[in-house]
Scaffold this active site. Structure first.
Site, PDB file in Angstrom:
ATOM      1  CD  GLU A 187      -3.066   1.234   0.057  1.00 36.62           C
ATOM      2  OE1 GLU A 187      -3.951   0.178   0.157  1.00 36.62           O
ATOM      3  OE2 GLU A 187      -2.882   1.925  -0.695  1.00 36.62           O
ATOM      4  CG  ASP A 236      -1.143   4.697  -1.111  1.00 41.64           C
ATOM      5  OD1 ASP A 236      -1.637   4.017  -2.164  1.00 41.64           O
ATOM      6  OD2 ASP A 236      -1.502   4.188   0.014  1.00 41.64           O
ATOM      7  CB  SER A 259      -5.406   0.676  -2.712  1.00 41.20           C
ATOM      8  OG  SER A 259      -5.765   0.395  -1.697  1.00 41.20           O
ATOM      9  CB  ILE A 273     -17.552   4.329 -16.084  1.00 40.50           C
ATOM     10  CG1 ILE A 273     -16.469   5.327 -15.906  1.00 40.50           C
ATOM     11  CG2 ILE A 273     -17.184   2.982 -16.246  1.00 40.50           C
ATOM     12  CD1 ILE A 273     -15.468   5.319 -17.178  1.00 40.50           C
ATOM     13  N   GLY A 279     -24.674   8.874 -16.278  1.00 39.69           N
ATOM     14  CA  GLY A 279     -24.581   9.598 -15.137  1.00 39.69           C
ATOM     15  C   GLY A 279     -23.907   9.172 -13.987  1.00 39.69           C
ATOM     16  CG  ASP A 291     -22.303   4.569 -12.016  1.00 41.55           C
ATOM     17  OD1 ASP A 291     -21.435   4.119 -11.397  1.00 41.55           O
ATOM     18  OD2 ASP A 291     -22.009   4.993 -13.138  1.00 41.55           O
TER      19      ASP A 291
END
Ligand SMILES: *[C@@H]1O[C@H](CO)[C@@H](O)[C@H](O)[C@H]1NC(C)=O
Ligand SMILES: *[C@@H]1O[C@H](CO)[C@@H](O)[C@H](O)[C@H]1NC(C)=O
Ligand SMILES: *[C@@H]1O[C@H](CO)[C@@H](O)[C@H](O)[C@H]1NC(C)=O
Ligand SMILES: *[C@@H]1O[C@H](CO)[C@@H](O)[C@H](O)[C@H]1NC(C)=O
Ligand SMILES: *[C@@H]1O[C@H](CO)[C@@H](O)[C@H](O)[C@H]1NC(C)=O
Length: 568
Positions: free
Chosen positions: A289, A293, A486, A529, A547, A549
């Site tokens: 992680e 990041d 992540s 998307i 729109g 979601d």
């Protein structure tokens, strides 16, 4: 002799701890511990509890009103962010609240310590026996079964009736969290051959999105992210890290050598440490992680300074370290323009009072001009982590309206939802005004699908999304491809930080709390998307559609369109 000594000690404790007879009133209650926690029995009377008391803030609704005023593009005060002192005027407790709570503590022989910059949090240490009497409760030992971690909590507690209106909550009491909010990133060792390509400054590899993995060049190509170096040193990103996940500078150097040869491979991040967090550089301690990041902020937001804030566990935070992180950052006069957190958990673990308090801390950061981004989670509609469920499980803190929740997509011809992308509706926060029309058009398309499994009047999340499958990283001398929200969150954070760099260079304010912008003038600057879904709880979950979601939010960033949407 020994027996007498013990007796004297316990008598002394009894005298000191005898609570004054104030009428008590039930303050917080939960029907049962969340699933996965078992009750072991009463906590030992002599165990000392480190408890935190939140005082009622002076004007929390004034803070929110001001936050909307400075964050809504159509407002005349858009971008007029508040100073630390101005924010603290809203959230500091009234002097009479400080006095009332401290008088009651003093009557009971307890002294408090102030632990937040605005003075709205106090900390006390009391033995279980005294805490049981003070709050008319029974603190007990609970075990989080999957991890075996034990904690002392209670299902309900009371406070003196005359302190209602002064004392907001006592913590940790009815909040039951797993030991960590780590997301289940899927990591696959990369076994392909990499060929070093020494590009000139016009280059850097990719831009053609290899089928095998996503890298900064691929993201730059899909989202039109510029590779030119940012110029404003005041504009930085804070990457938060928890759970002994350390970001390794040599892994970053390797990553930059392969993926961004046009920027010096000595480019790095700085480290800040909180609650005993460290940034150990032994190879075994680098984490997927933390390396992910840092590599996807330093490697994507070219030349934007990055601070890796390593948060340890020497604390009584009780919410994964999130409370201390927010208050630590709020204590600074200088703030990052973006905070990115690729950790997430489930709303049901956190008591509604604590959840509101933390959400209010994110509102304070927003009012000071900071964009606060969290991963939506990796369990589809079943929560941050995939689990068995009947009703859909909202993740946390994505339900807080003042964070921007980031979901995940995959592929690029066309880009579709990643099936693990958590999304849904909060049970704690109602649909905020900025998204009410987006959410209601989604719900009308949805019809009766999933009816009864989610809260149709809740705040919908995620707000946006970005690629989240097969991200190439360097770790401990090896290469991996990682998948999870992540990956998406530092990517979106980097886009915002680069926009902020250009805004600051143009003498304009940074974007701050993003949501009112994203759902209005920002809407058309995102790639909608419209395929894929996020299964869970034995259903297909929600589907991505035209729109907003609850799988991919409003969509993924298009840097060029975002530039015009923010007036660049
Ligand atoms: C890439 O090429 C430049 C210019 O020819 C050279 O200075 C540099 O050392 C090369 N980098 C690597 C890693 O080979
Ligand atoms: C706090 O402020 C100092 C001094 O301006 C800065 O160096 C540091 O990076 C800041 N920390 C965070 C977490 O923003
Ligand atoms: C869900 O329940 C099934 C059957 O009891 C079990 O095999 C599976 O491991 C559970 N999944 C999770 C994620 O807990
Ligand atoms: C659904 O959301 C609303 C608005 O936040 C809340 O008041 C209500 O308690 C929630 N319902 C459930 C069953 O949690
Ligand atoms: C970081 O990881 C590398 C392996 O990639 C290891 O050799 C090194 O000791 C670690 N620490 C530092 C300071 O680079």
């Amino acid at each position: 002799m020994i027996r007498t000594g013990l007796l004297l000690v316990s008598l002394a404790t009894l005298v000191a701890s005898k609570p004054t007879s104030r009428a008590l009133q039930l303050h917080e209650v939960r029907a049962s511990a969340p699933s996965g926690f078992s009750l072991d029995g009463p906590a030992s009377p002599s165990t000392v509890l480190d408890l935190r008391l939140a005082l009622v803030q002076n004007d929390p609704s004034g803070l929110i009103e001001t936050l909307y005023d400075v964050s809504t593009p159509s407002s005349p005060h858009y971008g007029e962010f508040l100073s630390k002192t101005e924010v603290e005027k809203f959230v500091a407790p009234k002097p009479e609240s400080v006095t009332a709570v401290n008088e009651w503590l003093n009557e009971n022989g307890i002294t408090s310590r102030t632990i937040s910059p605005a003075g709205d949090w106090l900390s006390i240490s009391v033995p279980v026996e005294q805490a049981n009497a003070l709050f008319d409760t029974q603190f007990s030992v609970f075990t989080h079964l999957p991890s075996g971690a034990q904690s002392i909590r209670t299902l309900s507690y009371s406070i003196p009736s005359d302190l209602k209106g002064h004392l907001d909550l006592v913590h940790p009491t009815t909040t039951f969290t797993p030991p960590s909010a780590k997301l289940p990133i899927q990591a696959v060792p990369y076994t392909g051959v990499k060929e070093f390509k020494n590009f000139t400054s016009a280059g850097d590899p990719a831009g053609d999105c290899p089928d095998t993995y996503v890298d900064p060049g691929c993201l730059e190509a899909i989202y039109n992210i510029p590779r030119t170096a940012a110029t404003q040193s005041s504009n930085y990103i804070t990457v938060t890290g928890y759970d002994d996940e350390y970001a390794n500078q040599s892994d970053l150097e390797t990553f930059l050598y392969w993926e961004r040869p046009c920027i010096p491979s000595s480019t790095t991040f700085t480290v800040e440490e909180l609650d005993g967090g460290i940034n150990d550089q032994t190879p075994a301690d680098a984490g997927y992680e933390a390396d992910l990041d840092t590599q996807y902020t330093v490697g994507v937001a070219t030349n934007v300074p990055v601070v890796f804030l390593s948060v340890g566990e020497d604390d009584s935070d009780g919410v994964f370290g999130f409370l201390d992180t927010a208050n630590y950052i709020l204590g600074n006069d200088t703030l990052p323009s973006v905070i990115t957190t690729s950790y997430s958990s489930n709303e049901e673990y956190v008591s509604i009072n604590v959840a509101n308090n933390l959400c209010n801390a994110y509102a304070q950061l927003g009012a000071r001009g900071v964009s606060v981004l969290f991963s939506s989670g990796d369990g589809g509609v079943s929560g941050a982590v995939s689990e068995n469920c009947t009703d859909f499980v909202p993740s946390f803190p994505s339900g807080c309206p003042y964070v921007t929740s980031v979901g995940a997509t995959q592929s690029y011809t066309p880009e579709t939802a990643a099936s693990f992308s958590s999304g849904g509706f909060s049970n704690y926060w109602g649909t905020p005004s900025f998204q009410s029309s987006a959410v209601s058009s989604y719900l009308s398309q949805l019809g009766s699908t999933n009816s009864g499994l989610y809260n149709a009047s809740g705040r919908g999340f995620p707000d946006v999304s970005a690629q989240g499958v097969d991200f190439f990283i360097s770790l401990n001398g090896n290469f991996y491809t990682l998948s999870g929200t992540s990956c998406s969150t530092p990517t979106f954070a980097s886009v915002i930080a680069l926009l902020n760099d250009q805004l600051v260079a143009a003498g304009k304010p940074t974007l701050g709390w993003l949501n009112p912008f994203l759902y209005s003038t920002g809407l058309s600057a995102l790639n909608d998307i419209t395929s894929g879904d996020n299964p869970g709880c034995n259903t297909n979950g929600f589907s991505a559609t035209t729109g907003w979601d609850p799988v991919t939010g409003l969509g993924t960033p298009d840097f060029t369109s975002l530039q015009s949407a923010v007036g660049l």
